[in-house]
Design a protein around this motif. Sequence first.
Motif, PDB file in Angstrom:
ATOM      1  N   ILE A 107       0.799  -1.171   0.078  1.00  0.00           N
ATOM      2  CA  ILE A 107      -0.058   0.183  -0.212  1.00  0.00           C
ATOM      3  C   ILE A 107       0.890   1.265  -0.101  1.00  0.00           C
ATOM      4  N   ALA A 108       2.056   1.277   0.943  1.00  0.00           N
ATOM      5  CA  ALA A 108       2.758   2.451   0.973  1.00  0.00           C
ATOM      6  C   ALA A 108       3.640   2.638  -0.485  1.00  0.00           C
ATOM      7  N   GLY A 109       4.056   1.492  -1.153  1.00  0.00           N
ATOM      8  CA  GLY A 109       4.648   1.582  -2.385  1.00  0.00           C
ATOM      9  C   GLY A 109       3.958   1.916  -3.413  1.00  0.00           C
ATOM     10  N   LEU A 110       2.554   1.644  -3.610  1.00  0.00           N
ATOM     11  CA  LEU A 110       1.843   1.830  -4.771  1.00  0.00           C
ATOM     12  C   LEU A 110       0.826   2.934  -4.486  1.00  0.00           C
ATOM     13  N   LEU A 111       0.401   3.153  -3.392  1.00  0.00           N
ATOM     14  CA  LEU A 111      -0.725   4.078  -3.154  1.00  0.00           C
ATOM     15  C   LEU A 111      -0.583   5.122  -2.080  1.00  0.00           C
ATOM     16  N   VAL A 131      -4.081   0.815  -8.021  1.00  0.00           N
ATOM     17  CA  VAL A 131      -5.113   0.331  -7.170  1.00  0.00           C
ATOM     18  C   VAL A 131      -5.509  -1.403  -7.426  1.00  0.00           C
ATOM     19  N   ASP A 132      -5.379  -1.767  -8.797  1.00  0.00           N
ATOM     20  CA  ASP A 132      -5.659  -2.934  -9.439  1.00  0.00           C
ATOM     21  C   ASP A 132      -4.508  -3.742  -8.931  1.00  0.00           C
ATOM     22  N   LEU A 133      -3.253  -3.407  -9.149  1.00  0.00           N
ATOM     23  CA  LEU A 133      -2.094  -3.783  -8.891  1.00  0.00           C
ATOM     24  C   LEU A 133      -1.887  -4.212  -7.352  1.00  0.00           C
ATOM     25  N   ALA A 134      -2.182  -3.222  -6.679  1.00  0.00           N
ATOM     26  CA  ALA A 134      -2.046  -3.297  -5.136  1.00  0.00           C
ATOM     27  C   ALA A 134      -2.993  -4.639  -4.652  1.00  0.00           C
ATOM     28  N   MET A 145       0.644 -13.988 -12.788  1.00  0.00           N
ATOM     29  CA  MET A 145       0.829 -13.587 -14.211  1.00  0.00           C
ATOM     30  C   MET A 145       0.428 -12.264 -14.508  1.00  0.00           C
ATOM     31  N   LEU A 146       1.307 -11.240 -14.900  1.00  0.00           N
ATOM     32  CA  LEU A 146       1.181  -9.717 -14.973  1.00  0.00           C
ATOM     33  C   LEU A 146       1.273  -9.311 -16.546  1.00  0.00           C
ATOM     34  N   ASP A 147       0.139  -8.454 -16.887  1.00  0.00           N
ATOM     35  CA  ASP A 147       0.138  -8.466 -18.402  1.00  0.00           C
ATOM     36  C   ASP A 147       0.410  -6.702 -18.429  1.00  0.00           C
ATOM     37  N   GLU A 148       1.438  -6.415 -19.017  1.00  0.00           N
ATOM     38  CA  GLU A 148       1.780  -4.861 -18.970  1.00  0.00           C
ATOM     39  C   GLU A 148       1.868  -4.358 -17.604  1.00  0.00           C
ATOM     40  N   PRO A 149       2.411  -4.601 -16.601  1.00  0.00           N
ATOM     41  CA  PRO A 149       2.232  -4.291 -14.794  1.00  0.00           C
ATOM     42  C   PRO A 149       2.789  -2.645 -14.755  1.00  0.00           C
ATOM     43  N   THR A 150       3.961  -2.377 -15.943  1.00  0.00           N
ATOM     44  CA  THR A 150       4.483  -0.977 -15.564  1.00  0.00           C
ATOM     45  C   THR A 150       3.698   0.226 -16.275  1.00  0.00           C
ATOM     46  N   ASN A 151       2.715  -0.268 -17.326  1.00  0.00           N
ATOM     47  CA  ASN A 151       1.926   0.736 -17.937  1.00  0.00           C
ATOM     48  C   ASN A 151       1.281   1.629 -16.830  1.00  0.00           C
ATOM     49  N   HIS A 152       1.590   3.100 -17.145  1.00  0.00           N
ATOM     50  CA  HIS A 152       1.163   4.222 -16.437  1.00  0.00           C
ATOM     51  C   HIS A 152       1.786   4.273 -14.981  1.00  0.00           C
ATOM     52  N   LEU A 153       2.644   3.630 -14.780  1.00  0.00           N
ATOM     53  CA  LEU A 153       3.743   3.726 -13.642  1.00  0.00           C
ATOM     54  C   LEU A 153       4.946   4.568 -13.792  1.00  0.00           C
ATOM     55  N   ASP A 154       5.287   5.492 -12.767  1.00  0.00           N
ATOM     56  CA  ASP A 154       6.511   6.171 -12.977  1.00  0.00           C
ATOM     57  C   ASP A 154       7.612   5.354 -12.409  1.00  0.00           C
ATOM     58  N   VAL A 155       8.932   6.098 -12.689  1.00  0.00           N
ATOM     59  CA  VAL A 155       9.938   5.341 -12.664  1.00  0.00           C
ATOM     60  C   VAL A 155      10.334   4.780 -11.091  1.00  0.00           C
ATOM     61  N   ALA A 156       9.802   5.423 -10.430  1.00  0.00           N
ATOM     62  CA  ALA A 156      10.120   5.353  -8.681  1.00  0.00           C
ATOM     63  C   ALA A 156       9.073   3.852  -8.602  1.00  0.00           C
ATOM     64  N   ALA A 157       7.796   4.021  -9.095  1.00  0.00           N
ATOM     65  CA  ALA A 157       6.897   2.814  -8.900  1.00  0.00           C
ATOM     66  C   ALA A 157       7.314   1.599  -9.574  1.00  0.00           C
ATOM     67  N   ILE A 158       8.022   1.715 -10.673  1.00  0.00           N
ATOM     68  CA  ILE A 158       8.295   0.693 -11.599  1.00  0.00           C
ATOM     69  C   ILE A 158       9.716   0.080 -10.533  1.00  0.00           C
ATOM     70  N   TRP A 160      10.055   0.085  -7.534  1.00  0.00           N
ATOM     71  CA  TRP A 160       9.446  -0.605  -6.325  1.00  0.00           C
ATOM     72  C   TRP A 160       8.896  -1.955  -6.640  1.00  0.00           C
ATOM     73  N   LEU A 161       8.047  -1.918  -7.939  1.00  0.00           N
ATOM     74  CA  LEU A 161       7.625  -3.269  -8.333  1.00  0.00           C
ATOM     75  C   LEU A 161       8.618  -4.371  -8.626  1.00  0.00           C
ATOM     76  N   ALA A 162       9.669  -3.942  -9.087  1.00  0.00           N
ATOM     77  CA  ALA A 162      10.841  -4.904  -9.447  1.00  0.00           C
ATOM     78  C   ALA A 162      11.267  -5.471  -8.198  1.00  0.00           C
ATOM     79  N   ASP A 163      11.570  -4.501  -7.189  1.00  0.00           N
ATOM     80  CA  ASP A 163      12.271  -4.957  -5.901  1.00  0.00           C
ATOM     81  C   ASP A 163      11.316  -5.801  -5.217  1.00  0.00           C
ATOM     82  N   HIS A 164       9.922  -5.588  -5.195  1.00  0.00           N
ATOM     83  CA  HIS A 164       8.995  -6.332  -4.497  1.00  0.00           C
ATOM     84  C   HIS A 164       8.842  -7.831  -5.253  1.00  0.00           C
TER      85      HIS A 164
END
Length: 609
Positions: A107-111, A131-134, A145-158, A160-164
């Motif tokens: 929640i802190a990383g994405l929202l 919200v859908d990703l969280a 299974m993630l289909d284009e998870p980085t769409n609409h994410l900024d560099v910091a969120a991308i 964070w997602l990679a680290d997660h």
Amino acid sequence: MAFLLGCEKVRVDFPTKTVFTELSLGVDEGARIGIVGKNGDGKSTLLRVLAGEVEVDDGRVIRTRGVSVGVLGQTDGLADGDTVERAVVGDVPEYEWAGDARTRSIIAGLLGDVAWDAPVGTLSGGQRRRVDLARLLIGDWDVLMLDEPTNHLDVAAITWLADHLKTRWRPGDGALLVVTHDRWFLDEVCEAMWEVQGQRVWPFEGGFSAYIMQRVERDRLQALVEQKRQNALRRELAWLSRGARARATKPKFHVAAAQALIADVPPLRDELELKRMAMARLGKTVVELQDASLRFGDRVILDDVDWIIGPGDRYGIVGGNGIGKTTLLRIIQGLQPVDRGRVKIGQTVRFAVLSQHLDELTKLGDDRVRQVISRYSSRTMLDGKEMTPGQLLERLGFTKDDQNEPVCDLSGGQKRRLALMLILLDEPNVLILDEPGNDLDTDMLAAVESLLDGWPGTLLLVTHDRYLMERVTDHQFALVDGKVRHLPGGVDEYLRLTEEAEREAAEASSAKATAKAVPGKPASGEPAERTAPALSGGEQRELRKLMASNEKKIGTLKGKIEKKQLEMAEADQSDYLVLTAMQEEIADFQDQIEALGLEWLDAAEKLGE
């Protein structure tokens, strides 16, 4: 490794084409698989087949009993009337989800910037995506299974997602399948690749960089069946070996092993020649910001900014969502006046903008592609060659059948390529690209990058795709606290600055709270200035001895690498087991060199050198 799910001799037919025939593959525990391929070849369909969302026409889909699968589609099924809290955690009481460390982290990383009680229907597209990703990530899944998870994410969120995803499961547990065109993300997260092509799926070991190298070798061994495609991949290898990513981060495959393949590949672009040509078209002045300031209420966009954009400059602009990047582009074009200061635009400047929403294609309506390009009779110069509109269209991947399609029926990737081509045919001398990589597959991204390499003008790029950013631009800048800051270290430096700013803000907040609680503490809450203790003479001698020792060890390791490379050249080139073992030895030597280099740098910093 335990088998989780897969398929046997699967056939999938759509009304207009066959997507897969005789498809057999499996996903084991511990798999981290990236899926790439051209638009329309079936990447998303493959995920849906394995998830059981598509009924196959022949064959069977297999899943081990009890295996749970979480799927992120390209569109969400969120209810507009739900609050963000309900969409993410459902009816789970707060004390339960708030007590789970992983849920709090997600929640802190994405929202962090999304109101918990906001209705989903009021959110932007990017916020809905997060919200859908969280919602998906807080679930306990055996397979994601993630289909284009980085769409609409900024560099910091991308990031964070990679680290997660890298730390979500223990090594050897869980499984990840991801479809994305973000090549940096693929390299960070994936340990294997699937290429969807020709109704089949071709497996490759390693991340995206290793996949590129293996695919070039495969194409070479197939007697140059696809010569044009191979040349494009060789240029990609040249970037991986010579570009900012190879200098700034640890490569996922040993870059030296690719040198033989790219020895005859010229530099990606001749910067001096491009600048000379750009100056001939633009003169000496393009855009200059002098003490420029702009505020919207309490929000600072620019604060006394001085910035010069010259002929032939290729600049990338990074920053978080909503920070003001689009406003900065409008200021540069003279469309948004500043509150104070001056924006000087050269008299010969001709701007062209490729927007995120492709508004420039709306007016074309039902016109067919061939009708659109027939209106352009002039040739354009790219990479020192004259190109007709038809040749340019072919270079961007349009077939003769595609040219008969109405513009409104084109896919998202085709529309973006057509919009870029029409812009280039108008012969601007300042090109502004806002997220040009959206909807493009990796092959088309490489084609667009190659096209831009030969474009003689000033280029400004805004994108969250850090590979594309560092591949296409020569210098990167960040919009931070109203300042335009140069990033010699590229996107990695921007992320480091962002983390430092967040840490300092947290420390200041903590210090202020402590000051209120402890009588006599300064009200400002600012930490007392600390000075690093001076090194003794003995400590300095030890550090210098360590630096000298590391330099010697690095030299020895480089000699071992050269020797091993000679052994590879003399080895049987068809014996992939031997070659792989040698590459692993070389990679180990490189890891040792990197560790020694970091020790050397730490010692140099302590000595103030």
